[in-house]
Design a protein around this motif. Structure first.
Motif: not given
Length: 594
Positions: A281, A283-285, A295-296, A312, A337, A340-341, A344, A564
């Motif tokens: 995943v 670290d930042e979107y 994305s991932h 996404d 972010e 969606r993060r 993920a 996280y």
């Protein structure tokens, strides 16, 4: 294609791009499923984009299998669901039987439709799942993108690097046919995969027709079309010399599992590659200057990879479109972010848990010896029963509909929650219908028209659904929205008591992705214009929701959640530690992972 990148171009960029003949507001890098759907979502909302892909053709890799129910709902909004069903596998009998080793049963799509109409309690999806290989999925979407006047599609163009400042993004792209560089300014184990064709059904289906078979020695075979296309995945050590492996022997070894080689007639090896199971995943979107979105990456178990990627893609697509049209505010892009993060992180973790189920029973067989599981002795029978009970107890793979449809965007800056309300129960296994703000609104067929779903009434942008008799409040929403230049459709349903009961409130504001942005309180809603305006401005991201966990700062949201932090420090449940996702440093990455 791993991680997709979406670059937002500003107005000044459009003029600067004229010298390169690329005048588009958004650059989408990577034409895998995520990139293709991102481009089509932007086009669906009237936004032009450029889509580039380093390969000349779409993938041949069979990385995708099940398009889950939530993804099918999103494809329906794009007018693509029926087309995918024509492309995908529609088995004549499979789905009503037990699958594989009789441990993975799943109703057919037709059975899903029948149940959804019969049950109609909001817990079922609008669309059932669909089986389709990624090779077919991409090949189908490529010409659709190429035919779309709002998508400039370029295959054979490789993204090299980017630099970003507060005003724009400068991307270097190479035309691989001429090697010309173009600068676009814009805002621990490995697996060996063999994809092959074989009509040796007498041997392949000697245990009956199947979808997946997971072997107790490790590895799996997937029937891609229940006819002649198959994929095997065989685990091996990182030290294995994969350059000199005979792919046919990989198939024989996998099929024989604990019994030794099981040769079959292979008509054609389609593709082969070593690959590394990764749970990743970003670290930042969203990058520091806010113009690049990521994305991932995931592993196959659970089928969350492409499905999460499509989620996404759809999310960033409609949000970019709203901002570029002028009615979306800064918090809308910030929400990508923040919404969606967490999805993920949870889904990647769940995917690892599904994989751990297979590793667990493989470990038991290794401990007791292959001869035990193959024998009819008391010990062998006990081991087989133990494996069966364990897998039946942990059978969430492709069945965890709370994961697929029930995720909620709590703490989003564009979702307005009543602080005095208690959040409904959530289940991993089941989707619990609710209009709790930040969740997917329930699908129901109308009592007045049983063939029509409430989903079918949504507008392309925002929708206000009103169950009151006079619809006065939703009319007022439309008046305020028009004054603010906000696209809003009114749906009045005064004679739908069953839908109203499941939807829980008289007024519900729906976003373009079918999620709830706001709902009225219990009782007769009586909102003044100032309150309605505030609700709309929050939903559009022009004002930050007071329930937002972290207000917009213009900076990437690193280390923003307890989950996280746990992953950063401990890794996912099914992983051993963390490493930076650097393709040049990780052993045994497949051709489709870089």
């Amino acid at each position: 294609m791993g991680v997709n990148t979406f670059l937002l171009l500003d107005n000044a960029t459009k003029t600067a791009l004229a010298q390169y003949q690329h005048d588009v507001p958004v650059l989408v890098v990577g034409a895998g499923p995520v990139g293709l759907i991102t481009a089509l979502t932007l086009a669906h909302h009237g936004i032009r984009c450029m889509l580039i892909e380093r390969n000349y053709e779409t993938t041949r890799w069979p990385k995708m299998d099940v398009t889950n129910v939530r993804t099918m709902e999103l494809l329906r909004t794009l007018g693509l669901a029926d087309g995918l069903r024509e492309q995908g596998k529609r088995p004549p009998t499979l789905g009503d039987e037990m699958m594989g080793d009789e441990m993975m049963d799943l109703p057919s799509p037709d059975k899903w439709r029948e149940r959804s109409k019969r049950q109609n309690d909001g817990s079922m999806p609008r669309e059932p799942y669909q089986r389709c290989s990624q090779a077919i999925f991409e090949a189908w979407l490529k010409p659709i993108c190429q035919a779309n006047a709002l998508i400039d599609t370029f295959f054979g163009y490789k993204f090299e690097e980017l630099t970003e400042n507060d005003e724009a993004v400068f991307s270097t792209i190479t035309d691989l046919s001429s090697e010309q560089k173009i600068v676009v300014k814009s805002h621990p184990i490995a697996m060996y995969l063999v994809h092959f064709r074989s009509r040796d059904l007498q041997k392949l289906q000697s245990q009956g027709q199947f979808w997946h078979i997971f072997f107790t020695a490790g590895g799996a075979i997937i029937s891609q079309d229940e006819d002649e296309i198959w994929t095997v995945h065989l685990p091996m050590s990182l030290e294995e010399d994969t350059d000199n492996i005979d792919p046919a022997e990989v198939v024989y070894k996998l099929l024989g599992s604990n019994t030794g080689r099981f040769p079959i007639k292979i008509d054609e090896i389609l593709v082969k590659s070593v690959w590394r199971p990764n749970l990743a995943v970003a670290d930042e979107y969203r990058t520091r200057h806010g113009r690049v979105f990521l994305s991932h990456q995931n592993i196959p178990t659970g089928g969350y990879g492409v499905n999460m990627g499509v989620g996404d893609a759809y999310d960033i697509g409609w949000k970019l479109a709203a901002v570029l049209k002028g009615h979306g505010g800064p918090y809308l892009l910030d929400s990508y972010e923040l919404e969606r993060r967490p999805v993920a992180l949870r889904n990647v973790e769940r995917s690892g848990k599904h994989q751990s189920v297979h590793w667990e029973y493989c470990k038991w067989v290794k401990q007791q010896g292959a001869e035990t599981v193959l024998s009819s002795s008391e010990e062998g029978t006990a081991l087989k029963r133990k494996i069966e009970a364990y897998v039946m107890e942990h059978d969430g793979e492709n069945k965890d509909h709370g994961i697929e449809m029930g995720y909620r965007h709590n703490g989003s800056p564009v979702v307005l929650v009543d602080k005095d309300e208690k959040e409904p129960e959530w289940s991993v296994r089941d989707y619990i219908p609710s209009t709790w703000p930040g969740s997917r609104a329930p699908h129901l067929f109308l009592e007045s028209d049983p063939k029509t779903s409430i989903f079918d009434l949504y507008g392309p942008d925002y929708t206000i659904v009103d169950f009151t008799s006079d619809a006065a409040q939703s009319v007022q929403f439309c008046i305020v929205a028009e004054r603010l230049n906000i696209p809003l459709k009114q749906v009045s349903l005064p004679s739908e008591p069953h839908v109203r009961k499941i939807w829980e409130r008289d007024l519900v504001l729906i976003r373009p992705d079918g999620f709830v942005a706001w709902r009225s309180r219990l009782g007769n809603p009586n909102l003044d214009d100032a309150t309605i305006e505030n609700v709309l401005l929050i939903a559009l991201g022009q004002v930050c929701s007071p329930s937002c966990a972290r207000p917009h700062t213009g900076q990437p949201h690193l280390n923003g959640s307890t989950k996280y932090q746990e992953v950063k420090e401990q890794g996912f449940t099914a992983t051993v530690g963390n490493v930076e996702q650097d393709a040049g440093k990780i052993q045994k990455l497949g051709a489709f992972q870089t």
